[in-house]
Design a protein around this motif. Structure first.
Motif, short mmCIF file in Angstrom:
data_model
loop_
_atom_site.label_atom_id
_atom_site.label_comp_id
_atom_site.label_asym_id
_atom_site.label_seq_id
_atom_site.Cartn_x
_atom_site.Cartn_y
_atom_site.Cartn_z
N ALA A 58 37.45 -10.92 3.23
CA ALA A 58 36.71 -10.30 4.53
C ALA A 58 37.40 -10.57 5.77
N ASP A 59 38.49 -11.27 5.42
CA ASP A 59 39.36 -12.29 6.89
C ASP A 59 38.57 -13.31 7.61
N LEU A 60 37.51 -13.77 7.05
CA LEU A 60 36.74 -15.16 8.04
C LEU A 60 37.69 -16.50 6.88
N THR A 61 36.96 -17.64 7.93
CA THR A 61 37.74 -18.35 7.34
C THR A 61 37.24 -19.44 5.99
N ILE A 62 38.32 -20.48 6.01
CA ILE A 62 37.77 -21.43 5.01
C ILE A 62 39.12 -22.42 5.37
N GLY A 63 38.21 -23.71 5.02
CA GLY A 63 38.81 -24.69 5.34
C GLY A 63 38.75 -25.81 4.42
N ILE A 64 40.11 -26.72 4.21
CA ILE A 64 39.83 -28.03 2.48
C ILE A 64 39.97 -28.66 3.65
N ARG A 65 39.35 -30.08 3.15
CA ARG A 65 39.76 -31.69 3.92
C ARG A 65 39.34 -32.65 2.66
N GLY A 66 40.11 -32.90 2.01
CA GLY A 66 40.08 -34.76 1.22
C GLY A 66 38.96 -33.90 -0.17
N GLY A 67 39.29 -32.30 -0.55
CA GLY A 67 39.01 -31.47 -2.00
C GLY A 67 37.92 -30.90 -1.33
N VAL A 68 37.67 -31.22 -0.11
CA VAL A 68 35.53 -29.57 0.44
C VAL A 68 36.07 -28.64 1.09
N VAL A 69 35.80 -28.78 0.39
CA VAL A 69 36.03 -26.76 0.81
C VAL A 69 34.94 -26.00 1.53
N VAL A 70 35.35 -25.83 3.54
CA VAL A 70 34.08 -25.12 3.81
C VAL A 70 34.69 -24.06 4.70
N MET A 71 33.38 -23.17 4.06
CA MET A 71 34.08 -21.28 4.86
C MET A 71 32.83 -20.82 5.11
N GLN A 72 33.22 -19.49 5.85
CA GLN A 72 32.16 -18.56 6.01
C GLN A 72 32.22 -17.50 5.62
N SER A 73 30.24 -18.10 5.24
CA SER A 73 29.93 -17.32 4.31
C SER A 73 30.28 -15.62 4.72
N PRO A 74 30.83 -14.94 2.77
CA PRO A 74 31.08 -13.52 3.29
C PRO A 74 29.51 -12.41 2.80
N HIS A 75 28.49 -12.97 2.53
CA HIS A 75 27.39 -12.53 2.44
C HIS A 75 26.79 -11.88 3.79
N PRO A 76 25.99 -11.23 3.70
CA PRO A 76 25.39 -10.78 5.01
C PRO A 76 24.43 -11.17 5.70
N ARG A 77 24.28 -12.62 5.11
CA ARG A 77 22.89 -13.21 6.03
C ARG A 77 23.79 -14.46 6.99
N GLY A 78 25.18 -14.40 6.26
CA GLY A 78 26.22 -14.89 6.94
C GLY A 78 25.90 -16.59 6.65
N GLY A 79 26.33 -17.23 7.96
CA GLY A 79 26.18 -18.59 8.33
C GLY A 79 27.16 -19.36 7.14
N LEU A 80 27.54 -20.23 6.26
CA LEU A 80 28.81 -21.71 6.49
C LEU A 80 28.54 -21.89 5.37
N ILE A 81 29.19 -21.71 4.33
CA ILE A 81 29.17 -22.40 3.10
C ILE A 81 29.70 -23.71 2.89
N ARG A 82 30.02 -24.70 2.01
CA ARG A 82 30.05 -26.01 1.33
C ARG A 82 30.50 -26.37 0.38
N TYR A 83 31.69 -26.10 -0.12
CA TYR A 83 31.60 -26.88 -1.42
C TYR A 83 32.43 -28.48 -2.10
N THR A 84 31.39 -29.63 -2.78
CA THR A 84 32.44 -30.43 -2.83
C THR A 84 32.06 -30.75 -4.20
N PRO A 85 32.84 -31.84 -4.36
CA PRO A 85 33.12 -31.92 -5.71
C PRO A 85 32.31 -32.96 -6.30
N ALA A 86 31.65 -32.53 -7.13
CA ALA A 86 30.45 -32.96 -8.22
C ALA A 86 31.18 -34.45 -8.66
N ARG A 87 30.84 -35.59 -8.71
CA ARG A 87 31.25 -36.80 -8.89
C ARG A 87 30.43 -37.88 -9.82
#
Length: 87
Positions: A58-87
């Motif tokens: 979808a030509d949106l951005t993704i940022g990765i820092r310290g194993g945490v991934v934050v991206m613009q949502s490709p879904h119609p509602r938009g917003g941000l999505i954050r994935y953090t490794p479960a430890r």
């Protein structure tokens, strides 16, 4: 067919291919620019790779820092999505 070929190329390339599909991730969503986050069910690295691929298609951005991934949502509602490794 081009979209399918692009999808596979992105899925199999860094940074998407750098994600371990066996790792568990805590998924969160934000609809206010990251001021607040709503929890979603725990996901696998496979879910993250699929969502990263859809974001890049979808030509949106993704940022990765310290194993945490934050991206613009490709879904119609938009917003941000954050994935953090479960430890």
């Amino acid at each position: 067919m081009a979209r399918h070929d692009d999808w596979l190329r992105i899925y199999d390339s860094a940074p998407v291919s750098d994600i371990d599909t066996r790792t568990a991730y805590r998924k969160e969503r934000s609809y206010d620019g990251g001021a607040t986050w709503e929890s979603a069910p725990e996901m696998t690295g496979e879910h993250l790779r699929i969502e990263m691929t859809e974001t890049l298609i979808a030509d949106l951005t993704i940022g990765i820092r310290g194993g945490v991934v934050v991206m613009q949502s490709p879904h119609p509602r938009g917003g941000l999505i954050r994935y953090t490794p479960a430890r």
